[in-house]
Every structure is written in structure tokens, then in C-alpha cells.
Design a protein around this motif. Structure first.
Motif, PDB file in Angstrom:
ATOM      1  N   PHE A 134       0.816  -1.218   0.000  1.00  0.00           N
ATOM      2  CA  PHE A 134       0.000   0.000   0.000  1.00  0.00           C
ATOM      3  C   PHE A 134       0.852   1.271   0.000  1.00  0.00           C
ATOM      4  O   PHE A 134       1.895   1.339   0.661  1.00  0.00           O
ATOM      5  CB  PHE A 134      -0.920   0.021   1.227  1.00  0.00           C
ATOM      6  N   ASP A 135       0.347   2.277  -0.727  1.00  0.00           N
ATOM      7  CA  ASP A 135       0.964   3.602  -0.695  1.00  0.00           C
ATOM      8  C   ASP A 135       0.644   4.330   0.601  1.00  0.00           C
ATOM      9  O   ASP A 135       1.401   5.209   1.029  1.00  0.00           O
ATOM     10  CB  ASP A 135       0.455   4.451  -1.870  1.00  0.00           C
ATOM     11  N   ALA A 136      -0.513   4.006   1.210  1.00  0.00           N
ATOM     12  CA  ALA A 136      -0.940   4.679   2.440  1.00  0.00           C
ATOM     13  C   ALA A 136      -1.919   3.785   3.189  1.00  0.00           C
ATOM     14  O   ALA A 136      -2.579   2.932   2.594  1.00  0.00           O
ATOM     15  CB  ALA A 136      -1.595   6.021   2.119  1.00  0.00           C
ATOM     16  N   VAL A 137      -2.013   4.017   4.501  1.00  0.00           N
ATOM     17  CA  VAL A 137      -3.006   3.334   5.341  1.00  0.00           C
ATOM     18  C   VAL A 137      -3.753   4.389   6.139  1.00  0.00           C
ATOM     19  O   VAL A 137      -3.137   5.295   6.718  1.00  0.00           O
ATOM     20  CB  VAL A 137      -2.349   2.313   6.290  1.00  0.00           C
ATOM     21  N   PHE A 138      -5.086   4.283   6.145  1.00  0.00           N
ATOM     22  CA  PHE A 138      -5.937   5.152   6.955  1.00  0.00           C
ATOM     23  C   PHE A 138      -6.511   4.355   8.125  1.00  0.00           C
ATOM     24  O   PHE A 138      -6.742   3.153   8.010  1.00  0.00           O
ATOM     25  CB  PHE A 138      -7.126   5.675   6.132  1.00  0.00           C
ATOM     26  N   ALA A 139      -6.784   5.046   9.228  1.00  0.00           N
ATOM     27  CA  ALA A 139      -7.554   4.474  10.331  1.00  0.00           C
ATOM     28  C   ALA A 139      -8.413   5.608  10.892  1.00  0.00           C
ATOM     29  O   ALA A 139      -7.894   6.520  11.544  1.00  0.00           O
ATOM     30  CB  ALA A 139      -6.656   3.892  11.404  1.00  0.00           C
TER      31      ALA A 139
END
Length: 244
Positions: free
Chosen positions: A179-184
Motif C-alpha cells: 500500500f501507498d498509504a493506510v488510513f484508520a
């Protein structure tokens, strides 16, 4: 991470529910729900219900212990209760502002990827509300989601989202640096275990941002856990402030 401060959950003495409003407090599983759902009214931080102390969460829920102390099964139960009363308890405008702030940060952080899709993960996606907001803010995104509630994942899948169930101690079924980014979004105030943080770090590309917010206050051990999991730079983004 995005700062969205609300009032601190403290250790002051519990207030007994007045007799005239006690019928509005209904027990649902491990929790109580204030069924008045009056957004202009903010209840006491701590109430005595059925002879025990309960702590206010999302204005209308009362939980039997501070949020950081909830067990995984209690977290699943609470999140499914939140989905049940979503339109009564969730401030969609606030959530939209927080996700927009996260999206703006990602645009800046990955500006070299402008013009092509970004592959991202919504960690703790629930029934998909946060995923939908992320997609609304970032049209060129290939978004996946994981959650520990199988019911929430099923609801997200029915909405056409690429969501999958993740057992508490299971490794994510994604390759390294996927992944390029992870959100939470409204997840990290729960007791997220160290293995999950290591999982997030493993599936992130080098220098990929892990962008999250906390509901009330930053858990005291969060920065230490993030650093131990491999995150070398932890930056606070105070872009959403709540009025008391």
C-alpha cells in the motif's frame, strides 16, 4: 495523525441518572444507550447505571470501562452498536472534515504520484462509512478495507467495497509494501495490539504514511508502540478542533 480532541474521560465520581430520564437509558448487551439522541444535549462523562460506573462514548453510549480498556469482543459489540444507530450518533459533518484533512495530507505526501491511482488500506473500515468518505475525497484511489467485525465487513461488501475480515491475531493477507498509504478513521483510540501495528508497517511502502485520528485523547503508549513497530517519524496534524 489527525488531532480531533473532545473532552477527556476522567476519573471523577459517577453521577446517578435522574429518575425522570432513567427510562431513556436502555441496556443493549454490555452497554447502555441514551435513546433521547438529542445532539444539543451532552450527558455526564460518568454515570452510575445499575449500580456500576459507565463512561460516555459518542455522546449517547455508556461503556463499562475507559475505551482503551475494552476487550476485542467489546470493541466489536460497540462498533456494531454504532452501525445500528449510525445516523443518530455519528457526526457525519465532523467525520467528513477529518477524512478531508487526511486526504489533503495524503495528496501532499504523495504529490509525486499525481495522475495515477494510489493503493490504500482503510484499517478498521467497519461497515464502510469511512471508506466511502475517503473515496469521495480521493477519486484516484484503489481502496481496500479490513475489520475485526464480520458483520461490518459483510455490510461493507454489500456496498461494493473491497473489505475483508481480519482476525485479531491474524496477519494481513497482503504482500509486503503493498500500500501507498493506510488510513484508520476513529480506530486508534481502541486497544490496537502491537501485532496489528507491525502488520500495518509491513504492508506499507517505504515512506508511505499511516494516517489516523483519535476520538478523545492520544493513548499514552501510542508513540512508543508506533516507534517499536517501525514508524520512525510521528507527526501530529491539529487540523480539526471541536468546540465544547
Amino acid at each position: 495523525f489527525v488531532s480531533s480532541p473532545v473532552e477527556m474521560m476522567n476519573t471523577k465520581s459517577a453521577t446517578r441518572v435522574p429518575t425522570n430520564i432513567s427510562p431513556h437509558f436502555q441496556r443493549e448487551g454490555s452497554f447502555f444507550v441514551d435513546h433521547r439522541f438529542n445532539k444539543r444535549f451532552r450527558g455526564q462523562d460518568i454515570l452510575e447505571l445499575s449500580g456500576k460506573r459507565f463512561f460516555r462514548f459518542m455522546d449517547f453510549f455508556y461503556i463499562p470501562k475507559p475505551i482503551i480498556s475494552l476487550t476485542p469482543s467489546e470493541i466489536i459489540e460497540l462498533c456494531e452498536l454504532r452501525n445500528k444507530y449510525f445516523h443518530f450518533v455519528v457526526d457525519e459533518h465532523l467525520n467528513g472534515e477529518i477524512v478531508a484533512c487526511m486526504a489533503n495530507y495524503l495528496r501532499h505526501a504523495l504529490k509525486t504520484k499525481a495522475g495515477r491511482n494510489v493503493r490504500a488500506l482503510d484499517f478498521g473500515c467497519g461497515a464502510g462509512a469511512s471508506s466511502c468518505m475517503i473515496i469521495e475525497n480521493l477519486s484516484k484511489i484503489d481502496l481496500y478495507g479490513v475489520d475485526i467485525s464480520s458483520k461490518a465487513v459483510s455490510d461493507a461488501q454489500k456496498s461494493g467495497l473491497k473489505a475483508s475480515w481480519l482476525g485479531l491475531n491474524d496477519p494481513m493477507q497482503f504482500p509486503d509494501q503493498f500500500f501507498d498509504a493506510v488510513f484508520a478513521v476513529f480506530v486508534m483510540h481502541f486497544n490496537v495490539n502491537f501485532q496489528s501495528l507491525q502488520n500495518i508497517h509491513r504492508v506499507l511502502k517505504q515512506a508511505g504514511p499511516f494516517i489516523f485520528n483519535c476520538y478523545k485523547n492520544e493513548p499514552p503508549s501510542m508513540r512508543r508502540f508506533l516507534s517499536s513497530a517501525g514508524f520512525s517519524r510521528i507527526e501530529r496534524l491539529p487540523c480539526v478542533q471541536l468546540k465544547e
